[in-house]
Motif scaffolding. Structure first.
Motif, PDB file in Angstrom:
ATOM      1  N   ALA A 158       0.906  -1.255   0.211  1.00  0.00           N
ATOM      2  CA  ALA A 158      -0.066   0.382  -0.271  1.00  0.00           C
ATOM      3  C   ALA A 158       0.985   1.541  -0.152  1.00  0.00           C
ATOM      4  CB  ALA A 158      -0.937  -0.219   1.512  1.00  0.00           C
ATOM      5  N   GLY A 159       1.691   1.547   0.488  1.00  0.00           N
ATOM      6  CA  GLY A 159       2.955   2.210   0.142  1.00  0.00           C
ATOM      7  C   GLY A 159       2.485   3.037   1.700  1.00  0.00           C
ATOM      8  N   GLY A 160       2.653   2.649   2.501  1.00  0.00           N
ATOM      9  CA  GLY A 160       2.615   3.144   4.002  1.00  0.00           C
ATOM     10  C   GLY A 160       1.538   2.594   4.886  1.00  0.00           C
ATOM     11  N   VAL A 161       0.792   3.244   6.155  1.00  0.00           N
ATOM     12  CA  VAL A 161       0.264   2.511   6.707  1.00  0.00           C
ATOM     13  C   VAL A 161      -1.045   2.257   6.708  1.00  0.00           C
ATOM     14  CG1 VAL A 161      -0.161   2.926   9.172  1.00  0.00           C
ATOM     15  CG2 VAL A 161       1.888   4.414   8.415  1.00  0.00           C
ATOM     16  N   THR A 162      -1.558   0.724   7.151  1.00  0.00           N
ATOM     17  CA  THR A 162      -2.896   0.591   6.756  1.00  0.00           C
ATOM     18  C   THR A 162      -3.152  -0.315   8.816  1.00  0.00           C
ATOM     19  OG1 THR A 162      -2.231  -1.811   6.511  1.00  0.00           O
ATOM     20  CG2 THR A 162      -1.499  -0.572   4.429  1.00  0.00           C
ATOM     21  N   GLN A 163      -4.448  -0.489   8.498  1.00  0.00           N
ATOM     22  CA  GLN A 163      -4.976  -0.989   9.429  1.00  0.00           C
ATOM     23  C   GLN A 163      -4.279  -2.744   9.877  1.00  0.00           C
ATOM     24  OE1 GLN A 163      -7.443  -0.043  10.921  1.00  0.00           O
ATOM     25  NE2 GLN A 163      -7.148  -1.410  12.713  1.00  0.00           N
ATOM     26  N   LYS A 164      -3.624  -3.233   9.049  1.00  0.00           N
ATOM     27  CA  LYS A 164      -2.800  -4.332   9.812  1.00  0.00           C
ATOM     28  C   LYS A 164      -1.723  -3.677  10.161  1.00  0.00           C
ATOM     29  CE  LYS A 164      -2.878  -8.005   5.781  1.00  0.00           C
ATOM     30  NZ  LYS A 164      -1.954  -8.511   4.999  1.00  0.00           N
ATOM     31  N   ASP A 165      -1.173  -2.494  10.188  1.00  0.00           N
ATOM     32  CA  ASP A 165       0.156  -2.214  11.168  1.00  0.00           C
ATOM     33  C   ASP A 165      -0.611  -1.857  12.260  1.00  0.00           C
ATOM     34  OD1 ASP A 165       2.112  -2.338   9.150  1.00  0.00           O
ATOM     35  OD2 ASP A 165       1.421  -1.066   8.244  1.00  0.00           O
ATOM     36  N   ILE A 166      -1.987  -1.530  12.441  1.00  0.00           N
ATOM     37  CA  ILE A 166      -2.323  -0.610  13.560  1.00  0.00           C
ATOM     38  C   ILE A 166      -2.708  -2.444  14.777  1.00  0.00           C
ATOM     39  CG2 ILE A 166      -4.454   0.373  15.182  1.00  0.00           C
ATOM     40  CD1 ILE A 166      -1.963   2.046  13.245  1.00  0.00           C
ATOM     41  N   ASP A 167      -2.816  -2.976  13.584  1.00  0.00           N
ATOM     42  CA  ASP A 167      -3.625  -4.412  14.412  1.00  0.00           C
ATOM     43  C   ASP A 167      -1.790  -5.102  14.706  1.00  0.00           C
ATOM     44  OD1 ASP A 167      -6.268  -4.549  13.336  1.00  0.00           O
ATOM     45  OD2 ASP A 167      -6.185  -5.994  11.948  1.00  0.00           O
ATOM     46  N   LEU A 168      -0.581  -4.910  14.319  1.00  0.00           N
ATOM     47  CA  LEU A 168       0.183  -6.100  14.659  1.00  0.00           C
ATOM     48  C   LEU A 168       0.832  -4.952  15.170  1.00  0.00           C
ATOM     49  CD1 LEU A 168       2.016  -8.730  13.928  1.00  0.00           C
ATOM     50  CD2 LEU A 168       3.411  -7.484  12.313  1.00  0.00           C
ATOM     51  N   ALA A 169       0.821  -4.101  15.801  1.00  0.00           N
ATOM     52  CA  ALA A 169       1.229  -3.344  17.176  1.00  0.00           C
ATOM     53  C   ALA A 169       0.229  -3.124  17.976  1.00  0.00           C
ATOM     54  CB  ALA A 169       1.078  -1.319  16.808  1.00  0.00           C
ATOM     55  N   THR A 170      -0.447  -3.551  17.729  1.00  0.00           N
ATOM     56  CA  THR A 170      -1.504  -4.209  18.705  1.00  0.00           C
ATOM     57  C   THR A 170      -1.366  -5.524  19.858  1.00  0.00           C
ATOM     58  OG1 THR A 170      -3.921  -2.590  18.283  1.00  0.00           O
ATOM     59  CG2 THR A 170      -4.365  -4.240  19.767  1.00  0.00           C
ATOM     60  N   PHE A 171      -1.161  -6.010  18.572  1.00  0.00           N
ATOM     61  CA  PHE A 171      -0.585  -7.441  19.031  1.00  0.00           C
ATOM     62  C   PHE A 171       0.613  -6.973  19.511  1.00  0.00           C
ATOM     63  CE2 PHE A 171       1.537 -11.905  18.631  1.00  0.00           C
ATOM     64  CZ  PHE A 171       0.865 -12.435  19.700  1.00  0.00           C
ATOM     65  N   CYS A 172       1.383  -6.684  19.480  1.00  0.00           N
ATOM     66  CA  CYS A 172       2.420  -6.560  20.350  1.00  0.00           C
ATOM     67  C   CYS A 172       2.852  -5.858  21.311  1.00  0.00           C
ATOM     68  CB  CYS A 172       3.658  -5.223  19.599  1.00  0.00           C
ATOM     69  SG  CYS A 172       4.433  -5.833  17.688  1.00  0.00           S
ATOM     70  N   GLN A 173       2.080  -4.786  21.749  1.00  0.00           N
ATOM     71  CA  GLN A 173       1.407  -4.487  22.715  1.00  0.00           C
ATOM     72  C   GLN A 173       1.203  -5.756  24.077  1.00  0.00           C
ATOM     73  OE1 GLN A 173      -0.277  -0.593  23.546  1.00  0.00           O
ATOM     74  NE2 GLN A 173      -2.529  -1.418  23.635  1.00  0.00           N
ATOM     75  N   THR A 174       0.080  -6.313  23.467  1.00  0.00           N
ATOM     76  CA  THR A 174      -0.230  -7.360  24.637  1.00  0.00           C
ATOM     77  C   THR A 174       0.917  -8.442  24.494  1.00  0.00           C
ATOM     78  OG1 THR A 174      -2.415  -7.449  23.274  1.00  0.00           O
ATOM     79  CG2 THR A 174      -2.027  -9.412  24.762  1.00  0.00           C
ATOM     80  N   ALA A 175       1.812  -9.058  23.421  1.00  0.00           N
ATOM     81  CA  ALA A 175       2.844  -9.720  23.383  1.00  0.00           C
ATOM     82  C   ALA A 175       4.185  -9.774  23.982  1.00  0.00           C
ATOM     83  CB  ALA A 175       3.256  -9.502  22.181  1.00  0.00           C
ATOM     84  N   SER A 176       4.192  -7.613  24.799  1.00  0.00           N
ATOM     85  CA  SER A 176       5.375  -7.550  25.227  1.00  0.00           C
ATOM     86  C   SER A 176       5.314  -6.799  26.687  1.00  0.00           C
ATOM     87  CB  SER A 176       5.684  -6.270  24.463  1.00  0.00           C
ATOM     88  OG  SER A 176       4.378  -4.912  24.764  1.00  0.00           O
ATOM     89  N   GLY A 177       3.535  -6.293  26.884  1.00  0.00           N
ATOM     90  CA  GLY A 177       2.746  -6.376  28.108  1.00  0.00           C
ATOM     91  C   GLY A 177       3.378  -5.238  28.478  1.00  0.00           C
TER      92      GLY A 177
END
Ligand SMILES: C[C@H](O)[C@H](O)[C@H]1CNC2=NC(N)=NC(=O)C2=N1
Length: 96
Positions: free
Chosen positions: A76-95
């Motif tokens: 997409a040449g930028g930030v999509t909802q997939k990036d937000i979703d993966l960052a949200t998972f990182c938040q959970t996975a990192s605590g």
């Protein structure tokens, strides 16, 4: 998946601790710090398994307890909802 507007990304980032839009506006970034390499690599392993399931992979750099991450959607040449979703998972996975 289409690229998100800057205002949409900024709104989504308010729910994501430590993540920021890159200066060029094409990715989101965060540096995670853990207690040791074991904790950092455990985090990376959890994220790697989810990333592959999502077919959406991080750019990252690890030294000992530090993981620098960049999320963007090349197609997409930028930030999509997939990036937000993966960052949200990182938040959970990192605590963090
Ligand atoms: C062919 C494959 O589906 C694509 O190359 C996927 C793989 N993982 C990806 N990861 C990320 N971060 N961005 C992409 O555009 C992307 N595309």
């Amino acid at each position: 998946m289409s690229k998100l507007e800057k205002s949409t990304i900024e709104k989504a980032l308010t729910a994501l601790s430590g993540w920021a839009l890159a200066d060029d506006g094409l990715s989101i970034k965060r540096v995670y710090k853990f207690g040791d390499f074991n904790a950092a690599f455990g985090f990376m392993t959890r994220v790697a398994l989810m990333a592959d399931k999502m077919d959406h992979h991080p750019e990252w750099f690890n030294v000992y307890n530090k993981v620098e991450m960049t999320l963007t959607t090349h197609d997409a040449g930028g930030v999509t909802q997939k990036d937000i979703d993966l960052a949200t998972f990182c938040q959970t996975a990192s605590g963090q």
